[in-house]
Design a protein around this motif. Sequence first.
Motif, PDB file in Angstrom:
ATOM      1  N   SER A  57      -4.687   0.228  14.449  1.00 47.10           N
ATOM      2  CA  SER A  57      -6.351   0.084  13.384  1.00 47.10           C
ATOM      3  C   SER A  57      -5.783   0.108  12.169  1.00 47.10           C
ATOM      4  CB  SER A  57      -7.320   1.122  14.089  1.00 47.10           C
ATOM      5  OG  SER A  57      -7.706   1.824  13.246  1.00 47.10           O
ATOM      6  N   PHE A  58      -4.837   0.901  11.751  1.00 46.24           N
ATOM      7  CA  PHE A  58      -4.124   1.027  10.567  1.00 46.24           C
ATOM      8  C   PHE A  58      -3.664  -0.007   9.741  1.00 46.24           C
ATOM      9  CE2 PHE A  58      -0.463   1.175   7.717  1.00 46.24           C
ATOM     10  CZ  PHE A  58      -1.067   2.034   6.744  1.00 46.24           C
ATOM     11  N   GLN A  59      -3.149  -0.829  10.747  1.00 43.26           N
ATOM     12  CA  GLN A  59      -2.816  -2.173  10.250  1.00 43.26           C
ATOM     13  C   GLN A  59      -3.681  -3.674  10.380  1.00 43.26           C
ATOM     14  OE1 GLN A  59       0.587  -1.815  13.007  1.00 43.26           O
ATOM     15  NE2 GLN A  59       1.571  -4.125  12.073  1.00 43.26           N
ATOM     16  N   ARG A  60      -4.510  -3.445  10.733  1.00 41.20           N
ATOM     17  CA  ARG A  60      -5.723  -3.876  10.606  1.00 41.20           C
ATOM     18  C   ARG A  60      -6.296  -3.929   9.171  1.00 41.20           C
ATOM     19  NH1 ARG A  60      -7.441  -3.404  15.850  1.00 41.20           N
ATOM     20  NH2 ARG A  60      -8.457  -1.535  15.693  1.00 41.20           N
ATOM     21  N   PHE A  61      -6.507  -2.726   9.251  1.00 43.45           N
ATOM     22  CA  PHE A  61      -7.382  -2.211   8.348  1.00 43.45           C
ATOM     23  C   PHE A  61      -6.221  -2.277   6.619  1.00 43.45           C
ATOM     24  CE2 PHE A  61      -7.175   1.584   4.653  1.00 43.45           C
ATOM     25  CZ  PHE A  61      -8.716   0.810   4.181  1.00 43.45           C
ATOM     26  N   ALA A  62      -5.147  -2.350   7.057  1.00 46.57           N
ATOM     27  CA  ALA A  62      -3.843  -2.459   5.262  1.00 46.57           C
ATOM     28  C   ALA A  62      -4.205  -4.144   5.306  1.00 46.57           C
ATOM     29  CB  ALA A  62      -2.435  -1.762   6.012  1.00 46.57           C
ATOM     30  N   GLU A  63      -4.175  -4.708   6.391  1.00 47.96           N
ATOM     31  CA  GLU A  63      -3.911  -5.825   6.335  1.00 47.96           C
ATOM     32  C   GLU A  63      -5.263  -6.804   5.023  1.00 47.96           C
ATOM     33  OE1 GLU A  63      -2.675  -7.880   9.936  1.00 47.96           O
ATOM     34  OE2 GLU A  63      -0.834  -6.996  10.256  1.00 47.96           O
TER      35      GLU A  63
END
Length: 355
Positions: free
Chosen positions: A57-63
Amino acid sequence: MRNRKRNVLGWLTGWLVPLVLFTGCTGGGTAEKYSTHFYGVFDTVVEIQAYAENQESFQRFAESVETRMRELHQLFDIYHTYDGMNNLKTVNDQAGKKPVQVAEEAIDLLSLYSEWYTKTGGAVDPTLGPLLAVWHDYREAYQSDPSQGRVPSEEELEAAAQLCVFSGLEIDPEASTLYLKHPGMRLDVGAAAKGYAAQLAAEESSKEGVFSYLISAGGNIIASGAPCDGRRSKWAVGIQQPFAETAGQYADVLYVTDCAVVTSGDYQRYYVADGKIYGHIIDPTTRMPAEEYHSVTILGEYSGISDLLSTAAFILPYPESRRLVEENGADAIWIFSDGRIEATEGAVQVMRDLG
Ligand code: AMP
Ligand code: MG
């Protein structure tokens, strides 16, 4: 510009130094803290911290934040062109020739500038490009060889100023075009592009389901939601001590929630000539670097507007500067060139040392 509401808080790098202090999570969840950073946009590092359900979830946000900031960086770039895109360099290259169709975000940003050109009595002006380019070149010459610290002549500044014609900027929202009517005119949106891009990227990336985050992009801090560590209710944001001899020295620390914190200063981007410091924020009335303050930090609701406001407040004399901030419902901290500090009431309330 679309005044989309953002929730924010602060963390930092460079100008505003993030101290870690969080508070309870409004969702009451079990979110983990993640962080990352990336380079290559707006001449700065972008740092992201967020509380998210899981790494994916964090990675999707950061990307999402990164992708959007890269797109906006390219759109607002005045130094490079990109395949398949008209950007502000294209607009500059077509000055005196023809209107250029650009993405809606460029129309929005220039419209926002126009509004604030009027509100600040011309202190921030997106058509100062020719004048800013002169100072930029002198700064670059110094950076490649510090013995080359020189000051542009009055003639050079005057000639550049002749090409800074705000009324020569035509914005056509219907056709989605920007047109610089006179040859040699040149846009420069450095005073707000970063804050504006960070704001759009943050707002749009919330769709990934992450609401507790801090984004720091070279003096622009956006934070949203309460940090989910279950212990603290505020983020601590350090205001850098200008020209501090060692990193990590703070002039003060702000405890904030839901806030954009944006700093303009003369202590990171500057050069030296004959022992005198020449900053990168130019007063259009004197054509010289503004020098009443070492930094002005704005606390506001929107990072795009706060970014414009920080640059304008850095240029204007103190009474006017303070009036501008207060009339527009923001708060600010001024660090004067002699070290004196002033702050609005709202800012005093969140300052560790003056508060
Ligand atoms: P900031 O760090 O947000 O205060 O923005 C500084 C940048 O804004 C500079 O590097 C220039 O690109 C641009 N700039 C400097 N002076 C002005 C001005 N008077 N009006 C508009 N943009 C300016
Ligand atoms: Mg600014």
